[in-house]
Scaffold this active site. Sequence first.
Site, PDB file in Angstrom:
ATOM      1  N   SER A 253       0.843  -1.204   0.000  1.00  0.00           N
ATOM      2  CA  SER A 253       0.000   0.000   0.000  1.00  0.00           C
ATOM      3  C   SER A 253       0.872   1.245   0.000  1.00  0.00           C
ATOM      4  CB  SER A 253      -0.894   0.035   1.241  1.00  0.00           C
ATOM      5  OG  SER A 253      -1.758  -1.067   1.252  1.00  0.00           O
ATOM      6  N   ALA A 254       1.985   1.185   0.768  1.00  0.00           N
ATOM      7  CA  ALA A 254       2.955   2.285   0.834  1.00  0.00           C
ATOM      8  C   ALA A 254       2.296   3.620   1.182  1.00  0.00           C
ATOM      9  CB  ALA A 254       3.738   2.385  -0.476  1.00  0.00           C
TER      10      ALA A 254
ATOM     11  N   TYR B  37     -10.081  -2.363   2.789  1.00  0.00           N
ATOM     12  CA  TYR B  37      -9.565  -3.244   3.848  1.00  0.00           C
ATOM     13  C   TYR B  37      -9.156  -2.473   5.088  1.00  0.00           C
ATOM     14  CZ  TYR B  37      -4.421  -2.691   3.428  1.00  0.00           C
ATOM     15  OH  TYR B  37      -3.138  -2.213   3.459  1.00  0.00           O
TER      16      TYR B  37
ATOM     17  N   HIS C 214       7.457 -11.018  -0.148  1.00  0.00           N
ATOM     18  CA  HIS C 214       6.466 -10.551   0.837  1.00  0.00           C
ATOM     19  C   HIS C 214       7.038 -10.736   2.240  1.00  0.00           C
ATOM     20  CE1 HIS C 214       2.618  -9.976   2.921  1.00  0.00           C
ATOM     21  NE2 HIS C 214       2.116  -9.574   1.774  1.00  0.00           N
TER      22      HIS C 214
ATOM     23  N   ASP D  97       7.079 -12.009   6.096  1.00  0.00           N
ATOM     24  CA  ASP D  97       6.573 -13.306   6.572  1.00  0.00           C
ATOM     25  C   ASP D  97       5.420 -13.163   7.572  1.00  0.00           C
ATOM     26  OD1 ASP D  97       7.812 -12.508   8.867  1.00  0.00           O
ATOM     27  OD2 ASP D  97       9.265 -14.158   8.952  1.00  0.00           O
TER      28      ASP D  97
ATOM     29  N   GLN E  63      -4.366 -13.202   6.258  1.00  0.00           N
ATOM     30  CA  GLN E  63      -3.692 -13.128   4.957  1.00  0.00           C
ATOM     31  C   GLN E  63      -3.207 -14.490   4.443  1.00  0.00           C
ATOM     32  OE1 GLN E  63      -1.241  -9.742   3.800  1.00  0.00           O
ATOM     33  NE2 GLN E  63      -1.043  -9.327   5.977  1.00  0.00           N
TER      34      GLN E  63
ATOM     35  N   THR F 125       9.510  -6.884  10.155  1.00  0.00           N
ATOM     36  CA  THR F 125      10.264  -5.900  10.952  1.00  0.00           C
ATOM     37  C   THR F 125       9.489  -5.557  12.220  1.00  0.00           C
ATOM     38  OG1 THR F 125      11.051  -4.991   8.886  1.00  0.00           O
ATOM     39  CG2 THR F 125      11.419  -3.650  10.844  1.00  0.00           C
TER      40      THR F 125
ATOM     41  N   ASP G 197     -33.542  18.061  23.821  1.00  0.00           N
ATOM     42  CA  ASP G 197     -33.093  18.242  22.435  1.00  0.00           C
ATOM     43  C   ASP G 197     -34.076  19.167  21.697  1.00  0.00           C
ATOM     44  OD1 ASP G 197     -31.927  17.882  19.935  1.00  0.00           O
ATOM     45  OD2 ASP G 197     -32.832  15.900  19.609  1.00  0.00           O
TER      46      ASP G 197
HETATM   47  C1  SPV Z   1     -29.769  13.439  16.508  1.00  0.00           C
HETATM   48  O1  SPV Z   1     -28.978  12.516  16.671  1.00  0.00           O
HETATM   49  O2  SPV Z   1     -29.813  14.424  17.234  1.00  0.00           O
HETATM   50  C2  SPV Z   1     -30.688  13.413  15.373  1.00  0.00           C
HETATM   51  C3  SPV Z   1     -31.121  12.111  14.855  1.00  0.00           C
HETATM   52  O3  SPV Z   1     -31.131  14.457  14.957  1.00  0.00           O
HETATM   53  S1  SPV Z   1     -32.580  11.706  15.663  1.00  0.00           S
HETATM   54  O4  SPV Z   1     -32.341  11.730  17.097  1.00  0.00           O
HETATM   55  O5  SPV Z   1     -32.990  10.405  15.199  1.00  0.00           O
HETATM   56  O6  SPV Z   1     -33.589  12.719  15.312  1.00  0.00           O
HETATM   57 MG    MG Z   2     -30.781  16.091  16.185  1.00  0.00          MG
END
Ligand code: SPV
Ligand code: MG
Length: 432
Positions: free
Chosen positions: A9-10, A43, A89, A91, A98, A122, A204
């Site tokens: 991937s480096a 991955y 590769h 080891d 893998q 390493t 809320d």
């Molecule tokens: C929240 O996480 O505050 C959201 C999503 O607005 S919900 O609570 O489902 O409304």
């Molecule tokens: Mg919300």
Amino acid sequence: MKKVYVAMSADIIHQGHLKVIDAARNLGDVIVGLHTDDVIRDYWRNPIMKYEERKEVVSNIKGIVSVVPQDSLDQVPNLIELKPDYVVHGDDWLEGSQKELRERVIDAIKEWGGELVETPYTHGVSISKLDEELMQIGITPQMRMKGLKELIYSKKPVRILEAHNGLTGLIVEKTKVEKDGKIKEFDGMWISSLCDSTAKGKPDIELVDLTSRLNTINDILEVTRKPIIVDGDTGGQIEHFVYTVKTLERLGVSAIIIEDKTGLKKNSLFGTDVIQTQDTIEHFSDKIRAGREARATSDFMIISRIESLIAGAGMDDAINRAKAYIEAGTDGIMIHSKEKDGKEIVEFCRRYNEFENRVPLIVVPTSYNFMKEDELVDLGINVIIYANHLIRSAYPAMVNTAKSILENERSKEASVNCMPIKEILTLIPGGM
Ligand code: SPV
Ligand code: MG
């Protein structure tokens, strides 16, 4: 000269890589099969350097004659095409997930007498340790911000989990599981209005103001690198929203999601048990347009959340609003539903996918939590937000501890469910 194939991937080159390359160049001309960005994302995580940048670095290492895309973890398709004399590769793939990939390589190169050469792993360099060091260096706001859009347009699903303080931010940042040979982790954080308010002991209802929300966001920004999506509630007055957009973009937040409600906002999961008033399509579209004009770059996403299914306005209304918000220039649509059977979401997705100008689709499967990520991806969903699970799991655990101390008049019994003191002291590095 013999042909030698090395897959890598480096993304962060360290001395371990150089040892493998050194062993390879002693055997012949080295061709590097460089994992594509999609392989690394699939991955593990979003690569720090993109394919072309990694290719430039790797091409300049002594002994490497060419770099070809390695577009799966399975080297066999490239090996069949290139028929190298040697595959080199470390080891470290003798055991674990893998092992099967190794056996496939051995079987394939047998066909033309190719040989597998394994170099000792390493010890002492660990990518996760280097990752941690990168964390110390930090990330610029611009780099973090554009990470979400890059992920949305290159990976499905983009998996987001709520964070409501620095500690939960760290959980989202660092939690990993190994499954089916892949490292699974979250792609970013959701700063939920519900969880941010609940953590502050407040309802809320857009009571926790922007300054306080910004403090939470800042605590999380300070200790993480992953993209952040902010729950912007209704976005407030248009005149206020434009300032919110500018502030979040300046901080390096990747997206704000605003919901098309108006008046005193109530949490969507109450559904029609409370009054949920939707904004007019015209006014909400004006808000989207104002937000777009306010931002400095298109890396910052303004995502529109449709509440028609929550407020009882029905599917046709949801679809009409999606069309209108896309017309207004939204960068994504979030459709919310509180139905447990998920049927509304399936129906919405079916109709939404017929749009010609579809933008990324985001869901919050709190109620229809039986649906697995694959199923949601098959419906065309781009981003899945697990919106409240850290606080919901922490709260009962804390209440149980409080009760146990009261009941037992000591903390011995509660300690069984607590992390050891030594662990909490060293959980956050730099405390000693
Ligand atoms: C929240 O996480 O505050 C959201 C999503 O607005 S919900 O609570 O489902 O409304
Ligand atoms: Mg919300």
